[in-house]
Design a protein around this motif. Structure first.
Motif, PDB file in Angstrom:
ATOM      1  N   LYS A  30       0.832  -1.196   0.000  1.00 56.40           N
ATOM      2  CA  LYS A  30       0.000   0.000   0.000  1.00 56.40           C
ATOM      3  C   LYS A  30       0.875   1.257   0.000  1.00 56.40           C
ATOM      4  O   LYS A  30       0.613   2.209  -0.725  1.00 56.40           O
ATOM      5  CB  LYS A  30      -0.879  -0.036   1.253  1.00 56.40           C
TER       6      LYS A  30
ATOM      7  N   PRO B   9      -0.278  -2.216 -11.187  1.00 54.41           N
ATOM      8  CA  PRO B   9      -1.275  -3.291 -11.262  1.00 54.41           C
ATOM      9  C   PRO B   9      -0.687  -4.665 -11.015  1.00 54.41           C
ATOM     10  O   PRO B   9      -1.366  -5.530 -10.446  1.00 54.41           O
ATOM     11  CB  PRO B   9      -1.830  -3.175 -12.689  1.00 54.41           C
TER      12      PRO B   9
ATOM     13  N   LEU C  33      -0.474  -5.126  -7.326  1.00 56.79           N
ATOM     14  CA  LEU C  33      -1.825  -5.348  -6.811  1.00 56.79           C
ATOM     15  C   LEU C  33      -2.276  -6.776  -7.067  1.00 56.79           C
ATOM     16  O   LEU C  33      -2.821  -7.439  -6.179  1.00 56.79           O
ATOM     17  CB  LEU C  33      -2.804  -4.374  -7.483  1.00 56.79           C
TER      18      LEU C  33
ATOM     19  N   TYR D 270      -2.862  -8.618  -3.577  1.00 53.31           N
ATOM     20  CA  TYR D 270      -4.288  -8.653  -3.229  1.00 53.31           C
ATOM     21  C   TYR D 270      -5.083  -9.618  -4.091  1.00 53.31           C
ATOM     22  O   TYR D 270      -6.272  -9.771  -3.920  1.00 53.31           O
ATOM     23  CB  TYR D 270      -4.890  -7.255  -3.363  1.00 53.31           C
TER      24      TYR D 270
ATOM     25  N   PHE E  48      -9.124  -8.261  -7.175  1.00 55.49           N
ATOM     26  CA  PHE E  48      -9.050  -6.888  -6.685  1.00 55.49           C
ATOM     27  C   PHE E  48      -8.389  -5.988  -7.719  1.00 55.49           C
ATOM     28  O   PHE E  48      -8.853  -4.886  -8.003  1.00 55.49           O
ATOM     29  CB  PHE E  48      -8.248  -6.861  -5.378  1.00 55.49           C
ATOM     30  N   SER E  49      -7.316  -6.519  -8.325  1.00 61.03           N
ATOM     31  CA  SER E  49      -6.590  -5.723  -9.315  1.00 61.03           C
ATOM     32  C   SER E  49      -7.482  -5.379 -10.501  1.00 61.03           C
ATOM     33  O   SER E  49      -7.472  -4.258 -11.012  1.00 61.03           O
ATOM     34  CB  SER E  49      -5.354  -6.498  -9.759  1.00 61.03           C
ATOM     35  N   GLU E  50      -8.295  -6.346 -10.913  1.00 62.61           N
ATOM     36  CA  GLU E  50      -9.152  -6.081 -12.074  1.00 62.61           C
ATOM     37  C   GLU E  50     -10.401  -5.305 -11.681  1.00 62.61           C
ATOM     38  O   GLU E  50     -11.082  -4.765 -12.548  1.00 62.61           O
ATOM     39  CB  GLU E  50      -9.514  -7.398 -12.749  1.00 62.61           C
ATOM     40  N   TYR E  51     -10.695  -5.251 -10.363  1.00 59.73           N
ATOM     41  CA  TYR E  51     -11.786  -4.394  -9.918  1.00 59.73           C
ATOM     42  C   TYR E  51     -11.325  -2.936  -9.947  1.00 59.73           C
ATOM     43  O   TYR E  51     -12.057  -2.034 -10.326  1.00 59.73           O
ATOM     44  CB  TYR E  51     -12.229  -4.818  -8.516  1.00 59.73           C
ATOM     45  N   LYS E  52     -10.076  -2.718  -9.545  1.00 55.81           N
ATOM     46  CA  LYS E  52      -9.534  -1.360  -9.562  1.00 55.81           C
ATOM     47  C   LYS E  52      -9.314  -0.870 -10.993  1.00 55.81           C
ATOM     48  O   LYS E  52      -9.607   0.270 -11.330  1.00 55.81           O
ATOM     49  CB  LYS E  52      -8.196  -1.333  -8.804  1.00 55.81           C
ATOM     50  N   LEU E  53      -8.738  -1.728 -11.799  1.00 59.35           N
ATOM     51  CA  LEU E  53      -8.450  -1.359 -13.195  1.00 59.35           C
ATOM     52  C   LEU E  53      -8.981  -2.480 -14.066  1.00 59.35           C
ATOM     53  O   LEU E  53      -8.357  -3.522 -14.191  1.00 59.35           O
ATOM     54  CB  LEU E  53      -6.939  -1.246 -13.409  1.00 59.35           C
ATOM     55  N   THR E  54     -10.143  -2.276 -14.656  1.00 57.02           N
ATOM     56  CA  THR E  54     -10.737  -3.372 -15.423  1.00 57.02           C
ATOM     57  C   THR E  54      -9.934  -3.603 -16.706  1.00 57.02           C
ATOM     58  O   THR E  54      -9.272  -2.680 -17.204  1.00 57.02           O
ATOM     59  CB  THR E  54     -12.184  -3.043 -15.815  1.00 57.02           C
TER      60      THR E  54
END
Lengths: 489, 234, 80
Positions: free
Chosen positions: B105, B140, B143, B147, B151-157
């Motif tokens: 983080k 990414p 991430l 995580y 989570f990574s693909e939720y933040k950056l699809t």
């Protein structure tokens, strides 16, 4: 000459815009984007081909000899003419044919076309390598589009072999830069006059080995039929018509411009090329005869036809170059027609084996007739275009004293007649079976018939393309003129 | 054993061959033939306005090659995105201690600053679009590694990344076309009248910083796509 | 300085040979960033910082990550 650079930029821009439209508009924008850009591209191509003689130089970034130059001459004009003849039909055909991964297919096709156009236009050795990589990588990707096990296997073989070829080309490019301190083809050619014979021939061997893999000459051909077998068939039209041809183009460009005709004569490369071609097409014809899958048969036939082209280009006379170049154009048209017809059969009733074609001659009369025309043309029978180019190659081989090559071409003609007859006879054998099938629409038939009719048109009036092809040998046999234009521009 | 010796012999003989070739090449007298690289070194700063000579070659003298290389990367990303299965699964199934999560983080802002610096100062200091793009792609990737890929693909699809990649590529071409608008050749920089500024300032060297930004965006998004595609499983 | 360069060159060769001839793929994957790091040092010595940076980030960093991820998916590694 601003249009020349657009030939490379426009497909790239289209590919990127398709990528964006996929996310926001799904299928809505695909059709107008793809067809609009293909038609615009056709217009640009025609305007560039129109101005290909006398040759013109366009300097990217206005750097002159410091940067990258693009050059349009009749030889590149011929390849551009092939793109012009094949690209729009393939796009129209694919819009109907391709039903899976449509966006990716068009993105990769456009990138591949940009790569080929770049290879054809560039006059810079490293730029040639970059665009070669663009076209061969996207070509690999298109092979894998169906994602079946066979397709993946073919892709893997293609990728490994193509990378090996690229490695040798890159090695030779780096060594050339190290030797001469420049990447401009004309300057390299001038600087090469002071380089010892031994080093130059090693470099030439690297170049030839690298490009021979990409072309698929016989001991290095194993990837080719596998990669054709399970790929989307409209891609095969572009692959055999343009990807292989662009590698031939690059090889000839490198050999004739960089090393010069005299050096080729001195090293005996011309003899080696002719012998290699003869061996390649004899073996390829024999292998093609054994195939039960039509696509593999056509792939082996492609190897054989490329070998004819190699013979024509390596005979080393003006007439040989004209014949070889005419055969480049003819083979693209004929093989494109054959693949289109097979693609329609595959679309209608998933037929790719020879035995599946039984009786289709009566079901699809016009398409089968087109198939017969194209296969007779590729065998080299008189009223069609294949006859004229093959005749020119045979004549050139006789003139230059390659009697065995001329004789083998006649033998090869009979060999190819046997396996094409096998397919044609199966087509016109009556069966009682009734088969479920989808009716192919006009979008599939029209490109096929267009290319098929070109086989006849170019056979009856060969002067149409020959008026462009006739100008090619002056810039290849004597590289001084090419060099002076490139250095002066 | 014989097979191994055979392999070794093959490698050694190829190495010897190349060594002889290289030494042959270097024994040649080629003092007069380096005019191109000497020109780049002596005139590069005045002609392009970029202090970093590598950047001046990559983004000005031979910018067209860079476009081709970026296209190769885009092709690779496209291949992997459709070749690798669509369904998602976790990669290693590892859960880390809280130290790793917290460290990640706090690390991300620093990586972002470093990436932006490398891209923006590409014409002044070592680095540039390609390297900076890779550094940006680490965000990414980190991430996804810590995580998890969801989570990574939720933040950056994936779609966002795809669009960003395409925008980078289109931007590069459009910047090149700016010169065409002013009546010059594609990708012209100083010749097309773009102000080169004082060499050494942040806003100088005409189009080069903007080309750097575009390549950085493109490379970063492309590599993130490649990495996430590789991590997915059936 | 020449001494260091020579030593690094020898290491470069050793790691390259190790990568090609080692039996286990895992060893080759791990030897790859070592090869890259030695190259980085060499590039710095030869005063090519931009190339060194690209080498460090791409070859020694990212490519190794790709290799590890890909290697993790092969069947060979699952058994152990």
């Amino acid at each position: 000459m601003q249009a020349a650079i657009w030939l490379i930029i426009l497909p790239l821009l289209t590919a990127f815009f398709i990528g964006i439209s996929k996310v926001f508009y799904s299928y809505k924008l695909l059709f107008p984007l793809v067809t609009g850009s293909a038609i615009l591209y056709l217009y640009l191509l025609i305007s560039v081909i129109d101005h290909s003689y006398p040759p013109k130089v366009y300097s990217v970034g206005d750097w002159g000899l410091l940067g990258i130059n693009i050059m349009v001459d009749p030889f590149s004009g011929l390849l551009l003419l092939m793109i012009a003849l094949l690209f729009l039909p393939v796009i129209v055909f694919s819009l109907k044919y391709i039903t899976f991964h449509t966006h990716n297919y068009f993105i990769l096709t456009y990138i591949m076309t940009a790569g080929i156009a770049g290879m054809v236009l560039t006059a810079d050795l490293f730029n040639l390598y970059v665009f070669l990589e663009v076209s061969s990588l996207s070509s690999c990707a298109l092979v894998a589009l169906k994602k079946t096990n066979k397709a993946i296997e073919g892709t893997f073989k293609y990728l490994v072999m193509s990378t090996l070829g690229s490695f040798f080309i890159l090695l030779a490019t780096i060594l050339t830069y190290d030797l001469t301190g420049t990447l401009n083809m004309a300057e390299i050619s001038v600087a090469f006059q002071d380089i010892p014979f031994q080093i130059k021939s090693i470099l030439m061997a690297f170049f030839i080995f690298g490009y021979a893999i990409k072309i698929g000459l016989i001991p290095l051909h194993a990837w080719l039929p596998d990669s054709y077998e399970e790929s989307p068939i409209p891609y095969n039209v572009l692959s055999s018509g343009l990807v292989m041809k662009s590698a031939v183009y690059a090889l000839i460009r490198v050999l004739y411009i960089l090393f010069g005709f005299d050096f080729l004569d001195e090293t005996g490369m011309l003899q080696i090329g002719v012998v290699w071609g003869v061996v390649t097409f004899l073996i390829a014809h024999l292998l093609a005869f054994q195939q039960s899958n039509v696509i593999r048969l056509l792939a082996y036939s492609s190897i054989a036809q490329i070998a004819y082209i190699t013979i024509g280009l390596f005979v080393g006379t003006e007439r040989g170059l004209i014949g070889g170049n005419f055969h480049i154009l003819n083979h693209a048209i004929m093989k494109g027609t054959l693949f289109f017809v097979i693609a329609i059969f595959h679309y209608s009733l998933t037929a790719v084996d020879i035995k599946d074609l039984k009786g289709l001659g009566f079901r699809f009369p016009l398409l089968s007739f087109t198939f017969v025309v194209a296969s007779l043309a590729i065998v080299g029978l008189p009223p069609f275009n294949g006859f004229i180019s093959k005749w020119l190659i045979v004549e050139a081989a006789l003139d230059a004293g390659f009697i065995y090559a001329a004789f083998s071409i006649l033998v090869g003609t009979f060999l190819s007649l046997t396996y094409y007859l096998k397919v044609i006879v199966t087509l016109y054998t009556k069966t009682d079976k009734t088969i479920e099938m989808k009716e192919p629409g006009l979008a599939l038939k029209l490109p096929t018939i267009f290319l098929g009719s070109l086989c006849i048109v170019f056979g009856i009036a060969p002067s149409l393309p020959l008026s462009l092809i006739d100008k090619i040998p002056t810039f290849l046999l004597d590289h001084e003129e090419y060099i002076s234009i490139l250095l002066g521009g | 054993m014989v097979k191994k010796l055979y392999k070794l012999g093959l490698v050694v003989s190829l190495g010897m061959f190349l060594f002889v070739l290289f030494s042959d090449i270097h024994n040649l007298d080629r003092t007069s033939k380096n005019y191109l690289s000497e020109h780049y070194i002596s005139e590069g700063v005045q002609e392009t306005g970029a202090i970093n000579l590598v950047t001046s070659v990559l983004y000005d003298y031979r910018a067209f090659d860079t476009l081709g290389e970026a296209t190769v990367l885009l092709t690779a990303a496209t291949i992997l995105a459709f070749l690798v299965p669509v369904t998602k699964a976790d990669m290693l199934g590892t859960t880390f201690t809280i130290i790793v999560y917290q460290a990640t983080k706090y690390l991300i802002p620093f990586i972002a600053v470093l990436g932006v610096y490398v891209i923006m100062f590409g014409h002044l200091s070592p680095g540039g679009g390609f390297v900076g793009g890779v550094v940006m792609a680490l965000i990414p990737i980190l991430l996804s590694l810590t995580y998890g890929i969801d989570f990574s693909e939720y933040k950056l699809t994936p779609n966002t990344k795809k669009v960003v990649e395409d925008i980078g590529a289109i931007g590069f071409i459009l910047l090149g076309l700016l010169a065409v608008l002013t009546g010059n050749n594609f990708l012209a920089n100083g010749q097309a009248g773009f102000p080169l500024g004082n060499a050494g300032e942040l806003i100088s060297a005409g189009l080069i910083p903007y080309l750097n930004v575009m390549i950085g965006i493109k490379v970063g998004a492309g590599l993130a796509i490649i990495f996430n595609s590789l991590m997915k499983e059936q | 300085m020449d001494m260091i360069v020579t030593l690094l060159m020898i290491f470069l060769l050793v790691t390259a040979f190790f990568m090609v001839f080692t039996k286990q793929t895992a060893n080759a994957v791990i030897a790859f960033p070592i090869f890259g790091s030695i190259l980085v040092v060499l590039f710095v010595i030869f005063q090519a910082p931009s190339v060194a940076m690209a080498e460090a980030v791409i070859t020694a960093g990212l490519a190794t990550g790709f290799f590890v991820i890909t290697f993790n998916k092969t069947k060979d590694s699952r058994k152990e």
